[in-house]
Design an enzyme around this catalytic site. Structure first.
Site, PDB file in Angstrom:
ATOM      1  N   LYS A  67       5.235   0.960   6.710  1.00 37.35           N
ATOM      2  CA  LYS A  67       3.917   0.354   6.693  1.00 37.35           C
ATOM      3  C   LYS A  67       3.354   0.508   8.200  1.00 37.35           C
ATOM      4  O   LYS A  67       2.179   0.396   8.133  1.00 37.35           O
ATOM      5  CB  LYS A  67       4.312  -1.259   6.367  1.00 37.35           C
ATOM      6  CG  LYS A  67       4.697  -1.553   4.880  1.00 37.35           C
ATOM      7  CD  LYS A  67       4.725  -2.921   4.769  1.00 37.35           C
ATOM      8  CE  LYS A  67       4.977  -3.176   3.376  1.00 37.35           C
ATOM      9  NZ  LYS A  67       4.974  -4.674   3.154  1.00 37.35           N
ATOM     10  N   ASP A 104      -0.950  -7.306   1.123  1.00 32.30           N
ATOM     11  CA  ASP A 104      -0.055  -8.325   1.276  1.00 32.30           C
ATOM     12  C   ASP A 104      -0.775  -9.665   1.511  1.00 32.30           C
ATOM     13  O   ASP A 104      -0.334 -10.706   1.158  1.00 32.30           O
ATOM     14  CB  ASP A 104       1.234  -8.121   2.113  1.00 32.30           C
ATOM     15  CG  ASP A 104       2.131  -7.081   1.659  1.00 32.30           C
ATOM     16  OD1 ASP A 104       2.308  -6.913   0.398  1.00 32.30           O
ATOM     17  OD2 ASP A 104       2.605  -6.406   2.285  1.00 32.30           O
TER      18      ASP A 104
END
Length: 274
Positions: A67, A104
């Protein structure tokens, strides 16, 4: 018929539910020419994989440890992703640019909103890892008061306060030994690995608020089960996984709204079969 490709990358990746969710979305949307795969890719292999993406690629989902590693490989990053220096979604534009986003954070907000949790006056976070920073960013949107983060070390405490300053959230830190106190908060977000919160299950108060436990396997966690037994509302990791995946599908395909119900049902079936 030429295929349009998407995939999830990470390491380890074998147990990822992303292929189940995205393929269910493609079926529901009638996107018969779309495929979604998974690839075991670590940080060392990521630059080569990204460099080799052809025009048939629509996007990527990224999990740990990629990420942050993907950031220098992109042509642009959304404000949401930049706020936590983490990208879990890459979309290829029509002119070939690779843009990074983070679903997210809005996924957490959407999962809570689905259960009627909008603005909260205060919240607690259990843990201080990568997911905790996304939780803080989500709380920046919905928490009107202080967030208390329960952590195991001074370094983690400093980190969470720094994230709070960056995200505009008032963060107080407390020692993990006092984590049972967190359970009295109107919203508790547990971001720790499996088993970490099991010892707290016996400390759930009467009439608890809302628990958001980001785990989905094993499920329910001991804390989530105890919370539900006492009448509290529980939001689970599958809720987060599905909501963030819906947003990924919308960004990659351009089709809205994403098929939330079909994706959740597919995820539930896959977990039940494990």
């Amino acid at each position: 018929m030429s295929r349009i490709r998407a995939a999830v990358l990470g390491s380890p990746i074998e147990h990822s539910l992303s292929p189940v969710l995205h393929r269910a979305a493609y079926r529901a949307l009638g996107l018969d020419d779309w495929s979604y795969d998974r690839f075991e890719i670590d940080e060392a292999a990521l630059p080569g994989f990204v460099a080799g993406l052809g025009p048939e690629w629509a996007g990527l989902s990224l999990t740990m440890p990629l990420k942050r590693a993907v950031l220098p490989l992109l042509d642009g990053v959304s404000d949401t992703a930049a706020s936590v220096e983490a990208v879990n979604t890459v979309v290829r534009t029509g002119d070939g640019r690779l843009l990074g986003d983070n679903t997210d954070i809005p996924g957490i907000v959407a999962a809570l909103g689905e259960r009627g949790v909008g603005k909260v006056p205060a919240a607690a976070i259990l843990g201080a890892g990568a997911t905790a920073s996304s939780a803080l960013a989500a709380l920046a949107r919905i928490c009107t008061g202080e967030v208390t983060a329960y952590v195991r070390s001074r370094a983690r405490a400093d980190e969470m306060r720094q994230w709070g300053d960056r995200l505009g959230v008032a963060v107080r830190t407390a020692d993990w030994a006092d984590a049972a106190e967190a359970l009295a908060a109107p919203l508790v977000i547990a971001t720790t690995p499996a088993g970490t919160t099991d010892a707290l299950a016996a400390s759930v108060p009467e009439a608890p608020g809302t628990l958001f436990d980001v785990l989905y396997e094993p499920w329910p966690t001991a804390l989530a089960a105890s919370w539900a037994d006492r009448g509290g509302q529980v939001v689970g990791g599958l809720d987060l996984l599905v909501h963030q995946a819906v947003l990924q599908v919308e960004r990659m395909t351009g089709r809205t709204p994403g098929p939330l119900a079909a994706m959740r049902a597919a995820g539930e079936r896959a977990l039940a079969a494990r």
